[in-house]
Structures are given as structure tokens and as C-alpha cells.
Design a protein around this motif. Sequence first.
Motif, mmCIF file in Angstrom:
data_model
loop_
_atom_site.group_PDB
_atom_site.id
_atom_site.type_symbol
_atom_site.label_atom_id
_atom_site.label_comp_id
_atom_site.label_asym_id
_atom_site.label_seq_id
_atom_site.Cartn_x
_atom_site.Cartn_y
_atom_site.Cartn_z
ATOM 1 N N LEU A 298 23.584 37.894 33.827
ATOM 2 C CA LEU A 298 23.750 36.522 34.314
ATOM 3 C C LEU A 298 22.480 35.720 34.093
ATOM 4 O O LEU A 298 22.530 34.546 33.710
ATOM 5 C CB LEU A 298 24.094 36.564 35.799
ATOM 6 N N ASN A 299 21.346 36.355 34.294
ATOM 7 C CA ASN A 299 20.073 35.676 34.126
ATOM 8 C C ASN A 299 19.843 35.287 32.668
ATOM 9 O O ASN A 299 19.359 34.194 32.369
ATOM 10 C CB ASN A 299 18.955 36.600 34.617
ATOM 11 N N ASP A 300 20.233 36.181 31.749
ATOM 12 C CA ASP A 300 20.080 35.865 30.328
ATOM 13 C C ASP A 300 21.002 34.728 29.914
ATOM 14 O O ASP A 300 20.666 33.923 29.044
ATOM 15 C CB ASP A 300 20.409 37.104 29.472
ATOM 16 N N LEU A 301 22.193 34.682 30.522
ATOM 17 C CA LEU A 301 23.170 33.679 30.106
ATOM 18 C C LEU A 301 22.900 32.316 30.711
ATOM 19 O O LEU A 301 23.268 31.303 30.155
ATOM 20 C CB LEU A 301 24.577 34.125 30.501
ATOM 21 N N GLY A 303 20.710 29.084 32.494
ATOM 22 C CA GLY A 303 19.575 28.289 32.059
ATOM 23 C C GLY A 303 19.800 27.625 30.721
ATOM 24 O O GLY A 303 20.886 27.685 30.148
ATOM 25 N N GLU A 304 18.756 27.018 30.215
ATOM 26 C CA GLU A 304 18.872 26.234 28.985
ATOM 27 C C GLU A 304 19.046 27.124 27.765
ATOM 28 O O GLU A 304 19.898 26.915 26.933
ATOM 29 C CB GLU A 304 17.630 25.360 28.810
ATOM 30 N N THR A 305 18.209 28.176 27.678
ATOM 31 C CA THR A 305 18.299 29.057 26.521
ATOM 32 C C THR A 305 19.266 30.161 26.843
ATOM 33 O O THR A 305 18.953 31.093 27.571
ATOM 34 C CB THR A 305 16.928 29.689 26.231
ATOM 35 N N ARG A 306 20.459 30.051 26.340
ATOM 36 C CA ARG A 306 21.442 31.105 26.597
ATOM 37 C C ARG A 306 21.183 32.237 25.618
ATOM 38 O O ARG A 306 21.453 32.115 24.435
ATOM 39 C CB ARG A 306 22.846 30.559 26.413
ATOM 40 N N GLN A 307 20.654 33.342 26.132
ATOM 41 C CA GLN A 307 20.334 34.454 25.246
ATOM 42 C C GLN A 307 21.545 35.354 25.112
ATOM 43 O O GLN A 307 21.648 36.377 25.770
ATOM 44 C CB GLN A 307 19.141 35.223 25.792
ATOM 45 N N LEU A 308 22.464 34.932 24.248
ATOM 46 C CA LEU A 308 23.728 35.651 24.115
ATOM 47 C C LEU A 308 23.514 37.073 23.633
ATOM 48 O O LEU A 308 24.152 37.999 24.128
ATOM 49 C CB LEU A 308 24.638 34.918 23.139
ATOM 50 N N PRO B 133 33.406 45.126 34.459
ATOM 51 C CA PRO B 133 32.923 43.986 35.219
ATOM 52 C C PRO B 133 33.136 42.697 34.417
ATOM 53 O O PRO B 133 32.765 42.668 33.237
ATOM 54 C CB PRO B 133 31.431 44.263 35.388
ATOM 55 N N PRO B 134 33.715 41.650 35.021
ATOM 56 C CA PRO B 134 33.935 40.398 34.282
ATOM 57 C C PRO B 134 32.650 39.858 33.660
ATOM 58 O O PRO B 134 32.694 39.246 32.600
ATOM 59 C CB PRO B 134 34.462 39.440 35.344
ATOM 60 N N VAL B 135 31.521 40.111 34.307
ATOM 61 C CA VAL B 135 30.270 39.527 33.803
ATOM 62 C C VAL B 135 29.962 40.023 32.396
ATOM 63 O O VAL B 135 29.345 39.324 31.594
ATOM 64 C CB VAL B 135 29.101 39.797 34.779
ATOM 65 N N THR B 136 30.445 41.231 32.053
ATOM 66 C CA THR B 136 30.132 41.742 30.723
ATOM 67 C C THR B 136 30.922 41.016 29.641
ATOM 68 O O THR B 136 30.563 41.084 28.471
ATOM 69 C CB THR B 136 30.446 43.240 30.628
ATOM 70 N N ALA B 230 31.044 30.288 37.487
ATOM 71 C CA ALA B 230 29.667 29.795 37.380
ATOM 72 C C ALA B 230 29.266 29.614 35.922
ATOM 73 O O ALA B 230 28.544 28.674 35.586
ATOM 74 C CB ALA B 230 28.701 30.750 38.075
ATOM 75 N N MET B 231 29.738 30.507 35.049
ATOM 76 C CA MET B 231 29.298 30.429 33.665
ATOM 77 C C MET B 231 30.189 29.538 32.799
ATOM 78 O O MET B 231 29.741 29.041 31.780
ATOM 79 C CB MET B 231 29.261 31.835 33.030
ATOM 80 N N LEU B 232 31.454 29.358 33.181
ATOM 81 C CA LEU B 232 32.367 28.655 32.283
ATOM 82 C C LEU B 232 32.675 27.231 32.712
ATOM 83 O O LEU B 232 33.357 26.520 31.988
ATOM 84 C CB LEU B 232 33.687 29.435 32.144
ATOM 85 N N LEU B 233 32.223 26.801 33.888
ATOM 86 C CA LEU B 233 32.559 25.444 34.321
ATOM 87 C C LEU B 233 31.326 24.561 34.277
ATOM 88 O O LEU B 233 30.226 24.998 34.618
ATOM 89 C CB LEU B 233 33.136 25.473 35.734
#
Lengths: 341, 293
Positions: A298-301, A303-308, B133-136, B230-233
Amino acid sequence: MKHRTFFWFFLPTGLAMLLFIALPLVSVIIQSTHAPHEAVFRTVENCGPFGCVEETTIDQEATRAIRDAEPLGRFVGLDIYLDRGHLAAQEVGEAWANRESIGDFLSRLGNLPFYRAMAFTLTYTFTVTPLLIVLGLMIALAVNTVTQRLKGFIIFFSLLPMIVTPLVGSLILFWMLDSRGVLGTFIQWAANDPDLSLKASTPLTWAMLIVYGIWSSAPFAFVVFYAGLQTLPQDQIEAAQIDGATRWQQVKYVIVPHLMPLVTFVALIQLMDNFRVLEPIIGFNAQAHATSLSWIILNDLGGETRQLSAASATSVMTILGVAILLTPVLIRTWRDFRSKT
Amino acid sequence: MASKAQRAPLGLRLATGGFVVVWLILAAFPFLWTLWGSFKVELDFFSIADWTNALTGENTEKVYGTPFTGAGYRGAWVQEEFWRAVINTFVVCFFVVCTSLTIGTLGGYALSRSGFRYTFWLLIIALIFRAMPPVTLVSGYLLPFFEWNVWGILPTAIIVLVAINQPFTLWMLHSFFQNIPKELDESAKVDGCTQFQAFRHVIVPVMWPGVITTGLFSFLLAYNDFVVTAMLLSESNRTMIPEIAAFLGTTQTEGNVMFAVAAVVSATAPLFVLVMFFQRQIVSGLTAGAVKG
């Protein structure tokens, strides 16, 4: 049911899972072997009144062009898995070569983000799971002796810690455990240390998170065990009593063996669920002391730089961890299936 | 039901009674405390001077004249526009529950009625998907969603949540449909119904208890989700839980913790009501998988 009919019935749900679980999974694995493109540099010679200077600048346009053309990035194989943010092969090798003792080696490992997260995730998973089973069993045994009228009421309140959103539940506990909150004040009073703050110390933060984990998952174990107790054959208990078993012996030799399949079930489910611990760390604002694999993703994703790429590599390793925990469940299901057919 | 020989001695009964009371306090007290405290000012809820202030609301009385104030709620709902998040949450939950039940019922029914071997493997795959886990998965979504320009909107989050929900829904409904005798729809087919007609006219009328239980868990999953929403909206489309997480970042610095407290209580209230009305279904749903397996 014919294959054709089955196909049409199953199509919508199968398609949903294929498009949004299976394909993303493949995409995560591919992404984890690709690193973002490096910026394109351009060297220009700037000639002014004081002679010529070579200047290197980032060619923004060329960089954007190459990033747009191949949004995945360049193929790097397993490099991301081995870099400092993940398995840190080089750093681990150095730490092992230069170790003074095993303890020294472990503490060096603890400074690497992946191993730090792994340490907490595993500690959390393997302390919370057995403790919540014991607590759940105790509650189930105790509630089973209460009169019928009170049971509904007790079950209602017992469900709450489990039903509420993990983030909300952890915030509620966190505010109470704050050094200015009611439990925090109580702990300061009990420890006779007015400056004690649970947030400031790593072991206490871990303890706090583990307590939250037990609090929020014990109700699940309780409900399952309680349902199991309702199917306990009375004649077995009576037989044990006639044979002169004490209450403790009845619990140990009759009730617990009867519940054993349920204990395995709860243990397997909870091991997998606790392994993905994330929300409590955010709710308790504990990332300085405890991180988990999910938290790193979650931390990598964020913020501004999304480290995919970095997040993908951690994701793949998390999935491998879950897969290891899942194997016993799969074996069990397979055995059930074989015995049925 | 308890015979005389079963009756516990007084000491043991007191001990178990005491234990139940302690557990009840552990389970319920944090919620009651936070509910009570959400009507106070920060200096009372987080009291340095005297913890009883949180009960009596001494500072709240100094500021507002009464020991209770709705300032936290006004701040969260009006000033920080928490109501948007509430509406978003209920939109997301409604569509997630409806869609996942519709397609899950069809799929679960098919799995329970087809005797072929591949149904077992489909269920195993669903089990594996349930464990992930959905987060993955999120890092797999982001790139395509940016490319197609569908990141940040509610329908995207709804579809993703429906998909993540399917494995669990399938398992629940599959085991539920297996308990409905096959003879029911077989006889309808003998009378000339197609499989779908048999499903529509014979199974649908009797399936509601199982569907309601499954729907409750779908609702809880959508309502409690943090990672996907949190990540998609985007910021303006956020649902309650990511909004609360965002509050933590902004309000702690501005000294508006009470906004977050009020928002947390607001987000817990619907769950309270849910447990109150559907306690039996929740318990039966939790134990369904266990007692069978």
C-alpha cells in the motif's frame, strides 16, 4: 446439467473472476519483472562568455515518449525481487559475511524493510491465531452455561468487535490507548509511570497490535465453537461423568476432541487472514515500529510516485506466503472430495 | 436440560459468570466509550488532567454551556462533507450486493447441480482466489485502469468489489443450494421446464434465506473494504473508510481529531443496526462453512 447450460449459468461470475482476479494476477507477475524506464539524459554544450560547459539534463519529452510507448517499463528479470527493498540479496550476503554473531546478523536483517515487515507479519500471525482460539473457546464454554435468555444479548455484543470495519475498530482502541485516553491513563497508573506511552516503544506497539488482533478475531472463533457445542452429544458427557471424570477432564477429553475439526478450521482461516494484516497498522499509526507485507504494498502504491513494480514484487511474495498457508486447506478439501466420490 | 449432576458448583458458576461479564465489557465498552466521547470536545475525550472529564464533559461545558455537543459531527458532516462519503458508500454497497448476488446465485446454482468433475476444480480455484489478499491485486489494476481512463470512478470500484466478492459468494451459495433437494427442479424439468425455467420458478421462491445471509456478507465486505476503495477511487468519490483514513492525516495536525471520532461513530452505527436485525443470519453464515467442513 448439460455442459452448455452450465456454461451460460456460470459465465457472468466466471467472467468477473477471470477479468478482475485472474488477469490482474498475471499482470502483477509480469509487472514485477519490469522496472520503470530510466530518464533519458541529454548532454548539451553551453557556450557562454566564460567558455563552454557540458550540461546534462533530463530530456523530458523523450522520457515521456518512451514511457508512453511501453508503460510496463523495461524487462529486468528477477532484479526487483533481489533489490534492497525486497529480498536484498546483496545486503543479506554482506550481513552474513560480516556478522559478529547470529544476533548481530538478525539485527542487521531487521534494518531491511522486507525482513522487518516479515518479522512483524509472522510474529503477529503466529501469536494472534493460537491466542484467539483459546480465548474464543473460553468464551464459548462460559457462554454455553449462561441462561438462554441472556445468550442473544451476549452474542450481539460479542459480534461487534469482529463486524466493525478493522480500521474503525483499531482507531477506537487506539484512541483509548492513547496516553491521554482512558486505557492509556489506566496503564500509566498501573505501571506507575506517568510518561509511559505505548506508541513510543516497539515491543509495546507490537503488543498493542496483537491485543487488537485477538480482540477483533476472537468473536469469530467464539461463534464457531459455540455452534459446535450445540451439537455435542449429551450422552458422551454423561458417560464421562459416570466414569468419574472431573469437569476439567470432561472439557479436555470430551469437548475439545469434539471441537477439534472446528479448531483446525478456525486456525487455517485465521492464519490466512492474519497474514494480510494491514488496517490496524494504519489505524494505530504504527508504521514506525511495525510494518507488514500488505502495508509495504500500500505504501508503494500510494502517494505521487506509484511504484507499481516494487509493489508487484511484494504482492507476488505475499501471494506465495498465503499459498504456503493455504496448502493444508487445499489438501483437506481434496481429501473431503475424494472421500465423497 | 441440565440434569442435577450437570449443575456446576457455585464457585464455578460465579467464575464463568464473571468471565462472561469481563468479556462483555471488553467487547462493548470501547464502542460505548467512543460513542459517549464523540459528543465532547477534544480536551475532554483526550484528557491530560483528569480522565473523568471524558465522562462529565467539564471542558465541553465551559465551551458550549452543556456537557454534550454535536460540534464533532457538524465538523465532519458539514465542514468536511462526510455526507458525500456516506452516499458513495451506500451506492457502492447497494450495487455490489445486487450484482454479486445476481451472478453469484446463477453460478452457485450451476455448481451445485452439475455433477461433472470441473465443478470441483472451479470451487478450488475460487478458494484460492478467496485466500488472496485484495491488496496484492491492486497493482495489477492501476495500469490498465489509467490507460482506459476509468480510474477513480464508482462503477470501477463496484465491479472490482463484485469480482473480489465472487469466490466467497459462490462457496456460500453452492453449499446452500446443495441443501435444496435436487428432486425439486428435476421434477420441474420432467414437466417440461428448461433448466432456467426450473431455476426461475422452483428454486428462486425457496432460496431467499440463503441469499439474504450471503448478501449480508457481501454488504459487509463492500462496507468494510479499505484497500480497493482507497486505491481505486479519486478524492471526490471516496467512500467512508478511506475518507476516515484521510481524516487521520489532515485532522491530527489541525487539532480536529473529534471530526474523525464523529466520523468513526457514524460509520459504526449502520453496522450496529445490521447486527441487531440480522444476528441470526450472521451467526449461521459464519458457522455454515465450519460445521460442514
